[in-house]
Design an enzyme around this catalytic site. Structure first.
Site, PDB file in Angstrom:
ATOM      1  CG  ASP A 145      -1.590  -2.449  -0.473  1.00 49.11           C
ATOM      2  OD1 ASP A 145      -0.475  -3.270  -0.712  1.00 49.11           O
ATOM      3  OD2 ASP A 145      -2.610  -2.768  -0.977  1.00 49.11           O
ATOM      4  CD  GLU A 165      -1.642 -10.318  -6.840  1.00 49.11           C
ATOM      5  OE1 GLU A 165      -2.358 -10.918  -6.159  1.00 49.11           O
ATOM      6  OE2 GLU A 165      -1.783  -8.960  -6.634  1.00 49.11           O
ATOM      7  CB  THR A 212      -2.457  -8.733   2.420  1.00 49.43           C
ATOM      8  OG1 THR A 212      -3.147  -7.769   1.867  1.00 49.43           O
ATOM      9  CG2 THR A 212      -1.997  -9.724   1.221  1.00 49.43           C
ATOM     10  CD  GLU A 254      -8.606  -3.796  -0.573  1.00 50.49           C
ATOM     11  OE1 GLU A 254      -7.913  -4.349  -0.991  1.00 50.49           O
ATOM     12  OE2 GLU A 254      -9.619  -3.391  -1.272  1.00 50.49           O
ATOM     13  CD  GLU A 311      -9.684   0.548  -7.294  1.00 54.30           C
ATOM     14  OE1 GLU A 311      -8.554   0.166  -7.076  1.00 54.30           O
ATOM     15  OE2 GLU A 311     -10.607   0.050  -6.589  1.00 54.30           O
TER      16      GLU A 311
END
Length: 595
Positions: A340, A204, A582, A496, A453
């Protein structure tokens, strides 16, 4: 005029004899014109022969090749040097470092009316950003996140002002120069060598902080050295997490305990935590010249490369890994949460490296073949929509598809679209369109107009029989239009789906993608806005979803940026020039910022 080649001395003599009278008569007349008379002791024929000899000598000296002359032979005849060819047209700055890949479409000319509509939409997105940014400044400045309902703040990402750093390049892209420079002054006060927490989440921190500063540095043309200085400072700290026996970093770095000490691998590490660091550390290596950053992520990729065809579903990696080996023995596989960005970074790293390494593209193509076989499926829908979703897969003989759809998995359409341009593959582009359309379909088929979600759908029969959804009993909220169940009804301000919509617009040039994005925006804007900023939603299957007191930094970094770019000029953050990490931070493909 063209001349036939002369093949022998006999032919030469014949040609000279044929042309001799007219040539010599002209020469004599010219001598007389300039006051040069022939020598009286010589006959006319002799003079003509002398003239012929002089003519042949000139021909031999000027036109026939000879030995290369030495600089010492200063008295020899040197023919005039040929004129150099005209210089090529000067290349513009945009072409000087042209990328080796053509990602974006060739767009048609925009009408005046279409431009007005686009700019109005862009203006609305920008106003939403400014509103939320002002709320962050007022209530949570230099903290990680603002609480959009209560006006408080929280620090889940070390307390280095995640929202500020994550939003830097969006400020610049939107032309908010004063706010950008104000944020840079605040950035100077942050010491990235001393975290404000006991442990640092490596993944992160890399995508939000390191990516945020590198993206802002690249998009601003390298004009603000503080961004690279701080990025390198953070890079040095994060790189200490790579100090393990096999070079795979620990997912959480306890910096006070682990400094200058050997670290150990761990079990149940998310595959994305180790496989999604390549873009950021590669770009940091390019800009600083510190090759160790690139070597570090290359070691990780070599481990993944060696394991790719040895997992329980060859071609794919399981969602968790034991990094002490590493070993990849888990039987759960997904393209959504936990995995992902590992897949996303394969084609993007290939582009960032200018195609000079075949490793990343080869790994991507191998994964795509397997994913399309096991993960991608056509759902049962009203009207038999021609769309594809990505599901979870459990290893077995054969592997078992679980038709769980995640909002996080909606990036796949954009990823496959990008790969289709790299591979120049129309079939992959068609697949990307169907994958992107599926998430748009999910947005339009809830009461709020926003995709949940996590939900389930039925998949079409493998025998090719009817694929139309006919269960009329499941039409209440939460089960409408083909959903068989909704496992998580929330909307967490995720980007996304709009990410893939944006990429599909840029690679196809079809304006219908802009219209789809606008319909998504109207629903998101309507339901998430608060007096302070924007809030995540609790139940999007409701006509009026209840807001929750949370707004992650990717709302600025990704969601609002993608919506803004969807309605911007197509040259802004051109995908032929930039790779987006990302967290949607733009890294320049060609490293023109270095000598």
């Amino acid at each position: 005029m063209d001349y036939e080649p002369v093949s022998s001395s006999e032919s030469i003599s014949h040609e000279i004899r044929r042309q001799r009278p007219s040539f010599m008569n002209r020469a004599l007349r010219r001598f007389q014109r300039y006051g040069i008379a022939p020598l009286p002791a010589l006959s006319t024929r002799q003079i003509r022969y002398i003239g012929i000899a002089i003519f042949l000598l000139v021909i031999y000296t000027v036109f026939l090749p000879g030995k290369p002359s030495s600089p010492l032979d200063s008295g020899s005849f040197v023919p005039p040097a040929p004129k150099p060819p005209p210089p090529p047209p000067a290349k513009s700055d945009s072409n000087k470092h042209a990328a080796p890949f053509r990602i974006q479409a060739k767009f048609r000319d925009e009408t005046v009316a279409a431009k007005e509509i686009r700019l109005e939409r862009q203006k609305e997105v920008k106003e939403t950003f400014i509103h939320a940014w002002e709320g962050y400044k007022k209530h949570a400045w230099l903290h990680d996140e603002v609480l959009p309902l209560s006006g408080g703040y929280k620090d889940p990402f070390v307390g280095w002002a995640a929202t500020l750093v994550d939003g830097l390049d969006t400020l610049y892209i939107m032309g908010l120069q004063e706010e950008f420079e104000h944020a840079l002054r605040a950035l100077e006060s942050i010491d990235f060598s001393k975290p404000n927490a006991e442990r640092v989440p490596v993944f992160e921190t890399t995508i939000r902080y390191l990516g945020g500063m590198l993206g802002a540095y690249d998009i601003s043309g390298g004009k603000f050295p503080i961004l690279l200085e701080k990025a390198d400072q953070l890079g040095e700290l994060l790189f200490q997490a790579f100090n393990t026996p096999n070079g795979i970093p620990v997912p959480y770095y306890w910096w006070q305990k682990g400094k200058n000490q050997d670290l150990q691998g761990e079990s149940n590490v998310l595959i994305a935590q180790i496989g999604s660091l390549s873009l950021e550390f590669t770009r940091l290596a390019q800009l600083t010249g510190k090759k160790k950053y690139f070597d570090g992520v290359s070691r990780i990729m070599d481990h993944l490369d060696q394991a790719q065809n040895k997992t329980r579903i060859p071609g794919l990696w399981p969602s968790t890994v034991d990094t002490t080996g590493p070993t990849f023995s888990s039987g759960s596989f997904t393209l959504g949460a936990w995995a992902d960005s590992l897949y996303e970074y394969l084609p993007k790293q290939h582009v960032l490296l200018g195609g000079k390494s075949e490793q990343y593209l080869r790994m991507y193509n191998t994964a795509l073949v397997t994913a399309s076989q096991y993960h991608f499926f056509k759902p049962k829908t009203p009207g038999d929509q021609d769309i594809l979703f990505t599901g979870k897969v459990e290893a077995g003989n054969p592997p078992t598809l679980i038709t769980e759809v995640q909002h996080l998995g909606c990036f796949v359409g954009g990823m496959v679209g990008l790969g289709s341009r790299i591979n120049n593959s129309p079939s992959e582009l068609e697949m990307a369109i169907r994958l992107s359309d599926s998430c748009y379909w999910a947005y339009t088929n809830t009461a709020s107009g926003i995709m949940p979600e996590i939900f389930h759908v039925d998949h079409c029969p493998s025998d090719g029989s009817s694929c139309t959804w006919t269960d009329e009993s499941k039409t209440e909220l939460g089960h409408q239009y083909g959903f068989t169940s909704v496992d998580d009804t929330s909307y967490q301000l995720r980007p996304e789906a709009i990410e893939s919509i944006f990429i599909m617009w840029r690679i196809t040039g079809d304006p219908e993608w802009m219209e789809k994005g606008w319909r998504m925006w109207k629903a998101i804007s309507k339901h998430t806005r608060t007096e302070i900023a924007n809030a995540r939603l609790g139940d999007v299957t409701s006509e009026n979803p209840k807001k929750q007191d949370s707004m992650e930094s990717f709302w600025f970094a990704e969601t609002l940026k993608y919506f803004y770019l969807l309605f911007s000029e197509t040259g802004m953050v051109n995908l032929d020039e930039f790779v987006l990490n990302t967290e949607a931070h733009p890294f320049r493909q060609q490293d023109h910022l270095l000598a």
